[in-house]
Design a protein around this motif. Sequence first.
Motif, PDB file in Angstrom:
ATOM      1  N   PRO A  81       5.849   5.233 -19.952  1.00  0.00           N
ATOM      2  CA  PRO A  81       6.342   4.928 -18.603  1.00  0.00           C
ATOM      3  C   PRO A  81       6.130   6.071 -17.618  1.00  0.00           C
ATOM      4  O   PRO A  81       5.943   5.839 -16.422  1.00  0.00           O
ATOM      5  N   ARG A  82       6.159   7.308 -18.098  1.00  0.00           N
ATOM      6  CA  ARG A  82       6.015   8.446 -17.189  1.00  0.00           C
ATOM      7  C   ARG A  82       4.641   8.467 -16.534  1.00  0.00           C
ATOM      8  O   ARG A  82       4.502   8.965 -15.410  1.00  0.00           O
ATOM      9  N   TYR A  83       3.626   7.935 -17.202  1.00  0.00           N
ATOM     10  CA  TYR A  83       2.297   7.874 -16.596  1.00  0.00           C
ATOM     11  C   TYR A  83       2.292   6.858 -15.448  1.00  0.00           C
ATOM     12  O   TYR A  83       1.790   7.139 -14.362  1.00  0.00           O
ATOM     13  N   TYR A  84       2.827   5.702 -15.713  1.00  0.00           N
ATOM     14  CA  TYR A  84       2.894   4.668 -14.681  1.00  0.00           C
ATOM     15  C   TYR A  84       3.743   5.141 -13.508  1.00  0.00           C
ATOM     16  O   TYR A  84       3.356   4.997 -12.334  1.00  0.00           O
ATOM     17  N   ASP A  85       4.886   5.736 -13.807  1.00  0.00           N
ATOM     18  CA  ASP A  85       5.783   6.204 -12.747  1.00  0.00           C
ATOM     19  C   ASP A  85       5.126   7.296 -11.906  1.00  0.00           C
ATOM     20  O   ASP A  85       5.311   7.355 -10.682  1.00  0.00           O
ATOM     21  N   TYR A  86       4.366   8.154 -12.549  1.00  0.00           N
ATOM     22  CA  TYR A  86       3.677   9.249 -11.849  1.00  0.00           C
ATOM     23  C   TYR A  86       2.645   8.687 -10.870  1.00  0.00           C
ATOM     24  O   TYR A  86       2.513   9.177  -9.736  1.00  0.00           O
ATOM     25  N   ALA A  87       1.929   7.652 -11.290  1.00  0.00           N
ATOM     26  CA  ALA A  87       0.937   7.021 -10.424  1.00  0.00           C
ATOM     27  C   ALA A  87       1.605   6.268  -9.271  1.00  0.00           C
ATOM     28  O   ALA A  87       1.166   6.350  -8.118  1.00  0.00           O
ATOM     29  N   VAL A  88       2.664   5.541  -9.570  1.00  0.00           N
ATOM     30  CA  VAL A  88       3.374   4.808  -8.521  1.00  0.00           C
ATOM     31  C   VAL A  88       3.968   5.775  -7.501  1.00  0.00           C
ATOM     32  O   VAL A  88       3.896   5.551  -6.278  1.00  0.00           O
ATOM     33  N   ASP A  89       4.524   6.865  -7.986  1.00  0.00           N
ATOM     34  CA  ASP A  89       5.116   7.853  -7.096  1.00  0.00           C
ATOM     35  C   ASP A  89       4.060   8.424  -6.153  1.00  0.00           C
ATOM     36  O   ASP A  89       4.328   8.660  -4.964  1.00  0.00           O
TER      37      ASP A  89
END
Length: 387
Positions: A81-89
């Motif tokens: 999830p941290r990868y997805y969240d980093y991209a969304v952020d």
Amino acid sequence: MLRPILTAGLAALLTLPLTAQELPKKKALLKTMTRANDYFMRKWPDTGKEIVTNKTRPSHIWTRAVYYEGLLALYSVDKQPRYYDYAVDWGQKHQWGLNRGVETRNADNQCAGQTYLALYQIDPQPERLRDIKASIDRMVQSPQVDDWWWIDALQMAMPVYARLGAMTQDTAYYGKMYRLYNYAKTRHGGNGLYNPQDGLWWRDKDFVPPYKEPNGEDCYWSRGNGWVVAAMVRTLEIMPPGAPHREEYEQMYLRMMQALPPLQRQDGYWNVSLHDPTNYGGKELTGTALFVYGMAWGLNHGLLDAQKYRPIIAKAWNAMAKECVHKDGFLGYVQGTGKEPKDGQPVSYTSKPDFEDYGLGCFLLAGTELYKLQDAAPVKATTTAKN
């Protein structure tokens, strides 16, 4: 009798192909990619922080956009999830906008749209689509077709057109993409930036003949040709079978795949100047990683012969993983930004490029495709691709 038998046996062993290497297992591939990516995420906890080199730039320029291409590739095989969240952020920090706004015609500024559209497909929130579609729609409605005057532009923008065409089923995106591509291929620089005799591309009009490298050969910049390979791969990955001009991109991909194997060095890398090993002949990661990405993708899609290409990519990846990745994840041997072999030199294990992000993006694209290759059942190459 014993000594001659042993001698003969030793001689036989010495004649085996000592350069043949195996790809690491999936766990080792993932460990290497994770280490490199963790270094970057630790260094850049604020995805919206401006990038300061010779001047201050926003963090949604092409260099960072290429990193996020690699990050989402990694996310496709390791759903942290941290990868997805980093991209969304990252998208949110820039309000899903483009450098220079929707009016920009520059492919570098549109590159962020690759990640915006990929995230839109995961979670179709309209703001993720808004600006990149508006920018490309303006391009489609314009008669101008000479925007892609440098070959890097193909990777930066072609996948965006392909994605919008596939999402909307509007062939106008495919048509405009082809006209821009074909102008770069056949018109820019006088007769086009692509040399069909060598199966490689000149970076821009500054390098078409009569320009020569120190050894008298044409100047084919490694990373520039890597961008074209990536453009073909990412476009073919998106476009459905039978889409307009898809066959042209596949044939271009295959021709470049023919041209590259003989140019690989004994140490696994490709020269920054593909036809001149004397012009800054050290190791370099980005071009090599993009070629590995392209070849591994071709194996995964049955377009290349595994017996020929698997040893090539194994040698290249093993060299990068062993010789470029520091213990803390920093990547060495990354050429800085520019357009030719001399730019960003000297390149070494400890040298720091002006931007660290795009090199990691290239590395993650390559590693992820190798991960998929290790996971996939062997696919028989098509007849047209056994080169």
